[in-house]
Design an enzyme around this catalytic site. Sequence first.
Site, PDB file in Angstrom:
ATOM      1  N   ASP A 158       0.659  -2.777  -6.225  1.00  0.00           N
ATOM      2  CA  ASP A 158      -0.739  -2.125  -6.348  1.00  0.00           C
ATOM      3  C   ASP A 158      -0.342  -0.847  -6.492  1.00  0.00           C
ATOM      4  OD1 ASP A 158      -3.480  -1.606  -6.425  1.00  0.00           O
ATOM      5  OD2 ASP A 158      -3.969  -2.754  -4.684  1.00  0.00           O
TER       6      ASP A 158
HETATM    7  C1  NOJ Z   1      -6.136  -0.332  -6.733  1.00  0.00           C
HETATM    8  C2  NOJ Z   1      -6.624  -1.688  -6.299  1.00  0.00           C
HETATM    9  O1  NOJ Z   1      -6.252  -1.917  -5.134  1.00  0.00           O
HETATM   10  C3  NOJ Z   1      -6.566  -2.832  -7.204  1.00  0.00           C
HETATM   11  O2  NOJ Z   1      -7.362  -3.724  -7.027  1.00  0.00           O
HETATM   12  C4  NOJ Z   1      -6.523  -2.196  -8.479  1.00  0.00           C
HETATM   13  O3  NOJ Z   1      -6.372  -3.201  -9.535  1.00  0.00           O
HETATM   14  C5  NOJ Z   1      -5.602  -0.776  -8.751  1.00  0.00           C
HETATM   15  N1  NOJ Z   1      -6.031  -0.005  -7.987  1.00  0.00           N
HETATM   16  C6  NOJ Z   1      -5.523  -0.544 -10.203  1.00  0.00           C
HETATM   17  O4  NOJ Z   1      -6.673   0.051 -10.408  1.00  0.00           O
END
Ligand code: NOJ
Length: 737
Positions: free
Chosen positions: A266
């Site tokens: 993430d």
């Molecule tokens: C953080 C989020 O937790 C995740 O779900 C998302 O896909 C990413 N950022 C990218 O934006």
Amino acid sequence: MLQNPHMNQVSETETSPQQRARDLLEQMTLDEKIGQLCQVNGGAHDLHDAVREGRIGSVLNEVHVDEVNELQRLAVEESRLGIPLLIGRDVIHGFKTIFPIPLGQAATWDRDAVRLGARIAATEAASSGVNWTFAPMIDITRDPRWGRIAESLGEDPVLCGELGAAMVQGFQGESLDNVHAIAACAKHFAGYGAVEGGLDYSTANIPEGELRNTYLPSFKAALDAGAVTFMASFSDLNGVPASGNEFLMKQVLREEWGFEGFVVSDWESIKELTVHGFAENDTHAALEAATAGVDMEMASTLYRDHLPELIESGRFNIEQLDAMVFNILKVKFELGLFEHAYTNPHDYPALVNEAHLKAARDTAAKSCVLLKNDNRVLPLDRGQLNSMTVIGPLADDGYEQLGTWIFDGESRHSRTCLQAIYDMVGDSVQVHWAPAMANSRCRDGGGFDEAIEAARQSDVAVMFLGEESILSGEAHCRAEIDLPGDQEKLVHAVAETGTPIVLVVLAGRPLTLGNIIDRVSAVLYAWHPGTMGGPAIADLLFGEESPSGKLPVTFPRMVGQIPIYYSRKNTGRPPSHDSITHIDDIDGKAPQTSLGMSAFHLDAGFTPQFHFGYGLSYTEFSYRDMVLSDHRVALGGSLRLSATVENTGEVAADEVVQLYIRDLVGNVTRPVKELKGFQRIHLAPGESRDVVFELHTDDLAFYDRRMERITEPGQFHAWIGSSSDPELWAEFEVTAE
Ligand code: NOJ
């Protein structure tokens, strides 16, 4: 269109993606290999040079097709090996045409609608050059305080797994290498939905058995549906942050499940391993994540900065690195990017076209759950109604109805509830419009008087209350989940007029409605319904359609009941209606005793406000004649369970027929009910249907004390009905042979 000059070198169409990835890997330098592991944000400093030099494998958040094509050109024409880029984006519930938030989509219990929503999102996103979405989000969650419940498919592993699989199929289409397909990403692996206190980014402590029985099956379902990427969670799972969790990504995902795609971190979650206190510095964090099985790093640059030294020092070896790069290259080949890196928007249907809007409207209508309808106040009868007042900050707000995670959605496409009501009633009904509040959090009663006065003079008040989109989603958690601001006061004030209230709730989570539920005649729970929320809701309010949504998550009476979910364990002291005491009935001098005591709250009892699977209709369905093909089934065999469902009311409507079971005795205790099947059917008035479920003994399996997945012989109960409080019941036995 531009052509990939390296296409002919590497494109032997009869050669498998695996072989092509292996061949390409052999030509790569260490820097080029590490480059494939790096995902950077669009517009980043130095991006063009980095792509040209093969230092980037993926870009996220770049959706301008000319820029995407330029980046692909730099990658395929100017980088040494011509490896195209993965272009990632959070396409969560639509791209330009916004569908209901995922929790709303889950309330449809409709695999086809969910698959179609993802298909449309994929074609719209692909027309901008996006070839990878960070969806579906299939974290099981039982905590409505958590803002990301909006993005989830609810509390149940089977519902979430089946609808998550439908999303994967929709995004990836029939063939991943089709230009209309985009890669799906099952996220967030794993346990993110169980963060303590419903607090985003917090810790999850989930015993392995519970993890395997409740939190992992939806991920396995996504994998079985073909998801080619997974995303590691931000959260700490049992002391090991998911982004450094070898048990999850190596043991479960690769070894037990045989996953052959790649895992992305993430956003900066590898770097955050140091913040968790799991890694002493960035080098250590890179080592932990890479060793655990995170193939690509999102946003932070620890792999780029530290893998070379880790390899040089022998703490990480080139074979391990090659495996990570291979996983990513293979997906790029599977997507056909080496054949068609470039995007021609003319190859795609128009954005937000009529077919897309119709699908969004159908899904929004199916997602609304009718929670209450006293005296059949709904549907409103245009013939009988003289006047109505539309009240509330969410009645005419095209942006807020879209919900969280709508990077590319635009409110200019939205059709609001107020507009749709005007369109629906024309001149036949006098419509007063009184927003009363500027937004849902507002504590200024300045607009109340106008709304109250208008309601007093109307036949009905339709109130559009709830939460703006910013109150749910990532990092937007709430400790209280009542209607925010002065909305409850507004309901009480309007109720004092005596005019019946129809409450339409637009929200990203279950709200606790206990303080106002008795003051309103009807409640239609519409979640954040997306671009076409207005017409969909108007169709339901005026009876053009019957509500057919069912709750994908239990609604608590009050926050203190959380976690409250239907598939709880029985405990040694299960509560019953005649075994509970209320806080007001306690005699202060009564001696403390445990006799007759059971698992309930003195101030909330033990039942939820609304149970899982619940949802009313404008018609009635009767359930009868539950039949089992046999009352004994040997391990390895199947049972057919059926019931007759009849529409005994006066309007045609959809019904979601649900199958639940209970395994009475287990090597580990089993839930009091588990969803095992569901079917959405349509019945005309007077029509009946035999609804048949096929249940294999493998569907009854669970992880036991030794963490082995088994189906145990023994007695089971089965129910078929319209909710998790179902109408019909039967028993059967699973035998060893
Ligand atoms: C953080 C989020 O937790 C995740 O779900 C998302 O896909 C990413 N950022 C990218 O934006």
